[in-house]
Design an enzyme around this catalytic site. Structure first.
Site, mmCIF file in Angstrom:
data_model
loop_
_atom_site.group_PDB
_atom_site.id
_atom_site.type_symbol
_atom_site.label_atom_id
_atom_site.label_comp_id
_atom_site.label_asym_id
_atom_site.label_seq_id
_atom_site.Cartn_x
_atom_site.Cartn_y
_atom_site.Cartn_z
ATOM 1 N N ILE A 14 0.826 -1.206 0.000
ATOM 2 C CA ILE A 14 0.000 0.000 0.000
ATOM 3 C C ILE A 14 0.862 1.259 0.000
ATOM 4 O O ILE A 14 0.482 2.276 -0.580
ATOM 5 C CB ILE A 14 -0.977 -0.001 1.205
ATOM 6 C CG1 ILE A 14 -2.028 1.105 1.050
ATOM 7 C CG2 ILE A 14 -0.216 0.165 2.524
ATOM 8 C CD1 ILE A 14 -2.947 0.932 -0.114
ATOM 9 N N SER A 36 11.070 -0.193 8.604
ATOM 10 C CA SER A 36 10.401 -1.400 8.131
ATOM 11 C C SER A 36 11.345 -2.574 8.304
ATOM 12 O O SER A 36 12.567 -2.431 8.168
ATOM 13 C CB SER A 36 10.008 -1.249 6.659
ATOM 14 O OG SER A 36 9.278 -2.361 6.202
ATOM 15 N N ARG A 37 10.776 -3.740 8.585
ATOM 16 C CA ARG A 37 11.608 -4.932 8.743
ATOM 17 C C ARG A 37 12.261 -5.340 7.432
ATOM 18 O O ARG A 37 13.368 -5.882 7.422
ATOM 19 C CB ARG A 37 10.774 -6.083 9.295
ATOM 20 C CG ARG A 37 10.364 -5.928 10.742
ATOM 21 C CD ARG A 37 9.564 -7.123 11.216
ATOM 22 N NE ARG A 37 8.337 -7.289 10.444
ATOM 23 C CZ ARG A 37 7.539 -8.349 10.525
ATOM 24 N NH1 ARG A 37 7.862 -9.348 11.322
ATOM 25 N NH2 ARG A 37 6.429 -8.413 9.810
ATOM 26 N N LYS A 90 -6.000 2.534 7.398
ATOM 27 C CA LYS A 90 -7.236 1.885 7.849
ATOM 28 C C LYS A 90 -6.993 0.388 8.014
ATOM 29 O O LYS A 90 -6.180 -0.193 7.276
ATOM 30 C CB LYS A 90 -8.387 2.175 6.888
ATOM 31 C CG LYS A 90 -8.212 1.624 5.463
ATOM 32 C CD LYS A 90 -8.725 0.204 5.328
ATOM 33 C CE LYS A 90 -8.434 -0.380 3.986
ATOM 34 N NZ LYS A 90 -8.795 -1.804 3.872
ATOM 35 N N ASP A 168 -11.369 -6.297 5.761
ATOM 36 C CA ASP A 168 -10.319 -5.367 5.324
ATOM 37 C C ASP A 168 -10.830 -4.517 4.162
ATOM 38 O O ASP A 168 -10.735 -3.288 4.220
ATOM 39 C CB ASP A 168 -9.052 -6.129 4.945
ATOM 40 C CG ASP A 168 -7.952 -5.201 4.445
ATOM 41 O OD1 ASP A 168 -7.294 -4.561 5.273
ATOM 42 O OD2 ASP A 168 -7.763 -5.116 3.203
#
Length: 308
Positions: A14, A36-37, A90, A168
């Site tokens: 996203i 971020s991983r 969201k 979702d």
């Protein structure tokens, strides 16, 4: 005001599809760091955790949190406690209690919290709201059907507890419905279909009514292949309204009356900048409350196992 220095946490699909292009076009924000991983953004300093990012780049003014909802609360609490403004993808959290806690923390720290509902910014949503305000609504049908293998390939988190499953995308429909209807509604019955190997539903059927007993029926399904369906149909005294393609097109009595290109995420970032500048927050939990009510009230139906 100078651009707002922004950090992104959770660099996934996203972010690449929507956040990065929108930020690149915005004069309001300057992307200065990511955490971020696994994911990184070319030319932007990258860190493995939000704590590491905030320690290394204290000039970050705001963060966009784009990791799965089950992991968002701790990152949001960390950012707010550090005095940073927070944009929540969201849904805004895995539970209603989490979001309430974040609202209290933002207020105590004097920073802005934004629970983003991107589908509310689809181009035909406001015209649909205006039409419904001008007439008497008799009933509403919501049909939200898509192919999970296309939109969420190899994303195990959506099938885990707290991942929401078909809600979702379904929560996008609920975010529009709660925005365009003139009165609030509540769930009276629900059936949730769970694959036998998953902790989140693949389909759901919901029945609502409002204080005037106006019926709302919603069907969410993640098993539709071919053409995808994201429609809201309202029968009214002025005729049939169809808000189609996720809010992109509006038709009244079969005549297309509004259609514009999608600009949801640029609009979200404009709104985020607006509330930061005004020193306010924008946190509407109505769509998430409906999802919670569906899990509370819904009958559970076990269906065949799902394999990506």
């Amino acid at each position: 005001m100078p651009p707002i220095n922004l950090g992104i946490v959770g660099v996934g699909k996203i972010v690449r599809d929507q956040h990065l292009p929108s930020i690149a076009k915005s004069a309001e924000f300057n992307l200065v760091a990511t955490a971020s991983r696994h994911g990184t953004v070319d030319g932007v300093p990258a860190y493995k955790s939000i704590e590491e990012m905030l320690d290394a780049v204290p000039s970050v003014d705001a963060v966009s949190l784009c990791m799965p909802p089950q992991y968002r609360f701790e990152a949001a609490h960390t950012a707010l406690s550090a005095g940073k403004h927070v944009f929540l993808e969201k849904p805004p959290g895995a539970t209603l209690s989490e979001v309430a806690d974040l609202q209290a923390t933002a207020a105590a720290k004097g920073v802005s919290l934004f629970a983003s509902w991107h589908s509310r910014y689809a181009p035909a949503v406001e015209p649909a709201k205006a039409f419904l305000a001008s007439t008497q609504i008799k009933s509403v049908q919501v049909i939200w059907k898509e192919d999970v293998r296309h939109w969420h390939p190899n994303q195990a988190w959506i099938w885990q507890a707290g991942g929401l499953g078909v809600f979702d995308p379904g929560i996008n429909a609920l975010s529009i419905v709660t925005h365009i209807l003139p009165r609030s509604a509540f769930i009276t019955a629900a059936t949730l279909e769970f694959p036998e190997n998953c902790d989140a539903p693949i389909a759901a059927e919901l029945h609502f009514k409002d204080a005037a007993n106006m019926p709302i029926h919603a069907v969410f399904d993640w098993r539709q292949t071919g053409k995808q369906t994201w429609d809201i149909v309202a029968e009214t005294e002025a005729g049939t309204m169809v808000l189609a393609e996720g809010g992109a097109k509006l038709s009244i009595n079969g005549e297309l009356v509004f259609s514009e290109p999608e600009q949801e995420y640029p609009a979200l970032y404009c709104r985020f900048a607006e509330i930061i500048k005004s020193g306010t927050s924008d946190v509407d939990i109505a769509p998430l409350r409906h999802v919670a009510d569906a899990f509370l009230l819904g009958k559970r139906k076990v269906v065949e196992a799902f394999f990506d």
